[in-house]
Design an enzyme around this catalytic site. Structure first.
Site: not given
Length: 619
Positions: A2, A51-52, A74-76, A363
């Site tokens: 986000c 949206a993930i 914001n993020g995962e 990577g």
């Protein structure tokens, strides 16, 4: 993934909703799938959503059970399932399946220590309504950005990008002379500085707390271990590295939307793709890019070899772009000067990739963790006294200006580690002596010190007892990685509404890699020696043995060709460059470059970016 923004001001009874919407609208590219708002008294939070995970119930803001704690994120969070289980066992009740919700319940349980429990890439803002305090935090490596600006009366505004702060008045947008000096030295501006005196970046692994009766404080919550573990042998390290990185890739493959990987054909992205292929139930979607006419950028032949090895569903994107127009569109979207030439091809690749997937694994980070850069193999400075090295460096700098390899050569004449790292490793554009000759006298008078050394004192002191290569590695992770590669990756992909994940920078991988003795990272002149060994059976031999290949963007040729009109405009009378620099030496560099006598591509590229930022963004 986000974009977030907000305002805290203890003097406000309420925050202007229109202002909050103006801030949030600048972040639409970071979250095209929805938006959310919260406002209560002195605080207002907003977010844009890409949206993930938990597509149905994961809309933000997210609250705790009694709605006294609220967060935008914001993020995962890759370990959110384990954290959720722990918190549920302690009696916390969840109403969504999203990773975001562990933040409000984790804060209830662990308070300001919450970020230490997270494994992910994140930036969040959490409001505790009962205690009337705001907590901001950024992930361990600085993968996700977070900016803030000081407001009168003890308040602040914050956002995922600087542009979201521009609608807010009453913070200083005067240029920070030392930040600009950093840019002209390195092509980027590292945390905590921004180009503006009134705004800051929250550094990696830091949190910011402010509230009623609680003055603003910024503090570190985690640091790299960097204590070599000599108890394990080579085979053990290889096995541990392989298992840890495989676990990280598995964690980062979670998504409820199409997912793939960038595949350059280099060792790092090839390892990530190989591990993904072992875990996936169907062919992995991989993407490489071919740039006809840009031979230094075209690694598609190697990417095809790796794709064939792992049976991926491979897409080769051919980019035939109008370099000048694409670059102009890019630079207008950057909020502060940033002149990494690879940002343009990365953005073009991300833009095409987004047509197929929403998330990619990359990577990024392996070179810093496993000593992949050439400077780790540089010989140490010659044992000469300072009264000799300083004049010799000046002579060498003048003689080698515009010639390849000058930084490696002048590194021999550094009188200590600090000078070598600051002037020969970090200062990839210009060195301090050069900038002293370029600055206008009135601008030079505003500089109380010179970058990068002026801002590195504390880090250099903290790492003084580290072995030579480990010390360089620590500084790369804390300054270079956060300041350039991660900024490039975030901006280039998020401009295309594409989420980029970095398994090599999983916290567990980082904590393992920084405990590996340096002798296993580089051996017999081979970079990333242990990484290559650990995955030698996974990769095709020609990829495993392949030396590091830089993303060679032909900026020298561009500045003599399609970009020359823009450079000429930047060097014309009345240019904002002449607020800072003296016209004569800069124009002399350009003339020498255009005539092919010297290659001043790096310097002129930075000058051009500064001029275009001043014209199009600062105004």
């Amino acid at each position: 993934m986000c974009g977030i923004c907000g305002i805290y001001n203890p003097n406000y009874r309420s925050v202007d909703r229109n202002l909050l919407q103006s801030m949030n609208s600048t972040l639409t590219h970071r979250g095209p799938d929805g938006e959310g708002y919260f406002a209560n008294g002195p605080v207002a939070l907003a977010m844009r959503r890409l949206a993930i995970i938990d597509l149905q119930t994961g809309n933000q803001p997210i609250f705790n059970e009694n709605r006294s704690i609220v967060v935008v994120f914001n993020g995962e969070i890759y370990n959110y399932r384990e954290l959720r289980t722990r918190l549920e066992h302690k009696g916390h009740r969840f109403y969504t399946q999203s990773d975001t919700e562990v933040l409000v319940h984790g804060y209830e349980e662990w308070g300001d220590d919450l970020p230490r429990y997270l494994n992910g890439m994140f930036a969040f803002a959490l409001w505790d309504g009962n205690r009337r305090r705001l907590l901001l935090a950024r992930d361990h490596l600085g993968i996700k950005p977070l900016y803030y600006a000081f407001l009168p009366g003890g308040g602040l505004a914050f956002a995922s990008e600087l542009k979201a702060l521009f609608p807010v008045e009453r913070w200083s947008r005067a240029v920070d002379p030392l930040a600009l000096d950093w840019f002209l030295a390195t092509r980027y501006i590292p945390a905590p500085r921004t180009i503006y005196l009134g705004a800051r970046k929250l550094p990696q692994a830091h949190r910011l707390v402010v509230g009623d009766g609680e003055p603003l404080r910024v503090e570190c919550y985690w640091d790299f271990p960097f204590v070599p573990d000599e108890s394990s042998d080579l085979q053990t390290w290889s096995e541990r590295l392989r298992q840890t990185l495989a676990s990280a890739v598995h964690r980062q493959m979670m998504a409820e939307v199409p997912l793939g990987a960038f595949l350059s054909g280099g060792i790092d992205s090839s390892i990530v793709v190989g591990l993904m292929a072992q875990m996936a139930t169907k062919p992995v979607r991989t993407f490489s890019v071919a740039f006809p006419g840009w031979p230094g950028l075209d690694e598609s032949v190697y990417a095809r070899q790796v794709a064939e090895r792992f049976g991926t569903a491979h897409t080769e994107i051919t980019v035939e772009a109008d370099v000048a127009q694409e670059w102009l569109a890019l630079v207008r979207r950057l909020d502060e000067p940033f002149a990494d030439p690879a940002t343009l091809p990365t953005w073009l690749m991300a833009r095409e990739t987004r047509r197929y997937v929403t998330v990619v694994l990359t990577g990024e980070g392996a070179d810093e963790l496993f000593q992949g850069y050439g400077w780790y193999g540089w010989p140490r400075p010659l044992p000469l006294p300072t009264f000799l090295t300083r004049p010799l460096r000046r002579i060498a700098q003048e003689f080698l200006a515009g010639r390849r390899g000058r930084h490696r050569i002048t590194a021999h004449l550094a009188h200590d580690f600090s000078t070598l790292y600051a002037e020969s490793v970090l200062s990839s554009v210009t060195q301090a002596e050069e900038r002293l000759r370029l600055y206008r006298p009135d601008w030079l008078a505003r500089l109380t010190s010179m970058a990068p050394l002026s801002d590195l004192d504390e880090l250099l002191h903290e790492t003084a007892d580290y072995p030579w290569s480990a010390r360089m590695q620590a500084l790369d992770l804390k300054v270079w990685l956060e300041g350039d590669p991660l900024v490039k990756a975030d901006r280039a992909t998020m401009m295309a509404s594409l989420e980029a994940r970095v398994p090599f920078l999983d916290v567990k991988v980082v904590e393992l890699a920084t405990r590996i003795p340096s002798r296993w990272h580089r051996r017999d002149g081979v970079s990333k020696w242990l990484l290559r060994r650990a995955f030698s059976d996974l990769l095709p031999p020609e990829i495993s043995r392949r030396p590091k290949h830089a993303f060679e963007v032909p900026i020298g040729a561009w500045l003599r060709g399609p970009m020359r009109p823009y450079l000429e405009e930047a060097l014309a009378d009345g240019s904002p460059l002449w607020t800072v620099l003296r016209p004569e030496p800069v124009r002399t560099m350009a003339k020498s470059h255009w005539e092919g006598k010297r290659d001043f591509g790096r310097e002129l590229w930075a000058f051009l970016h500064l001029a275009m930022w001043w014209k199009n963004v600062k105004g």
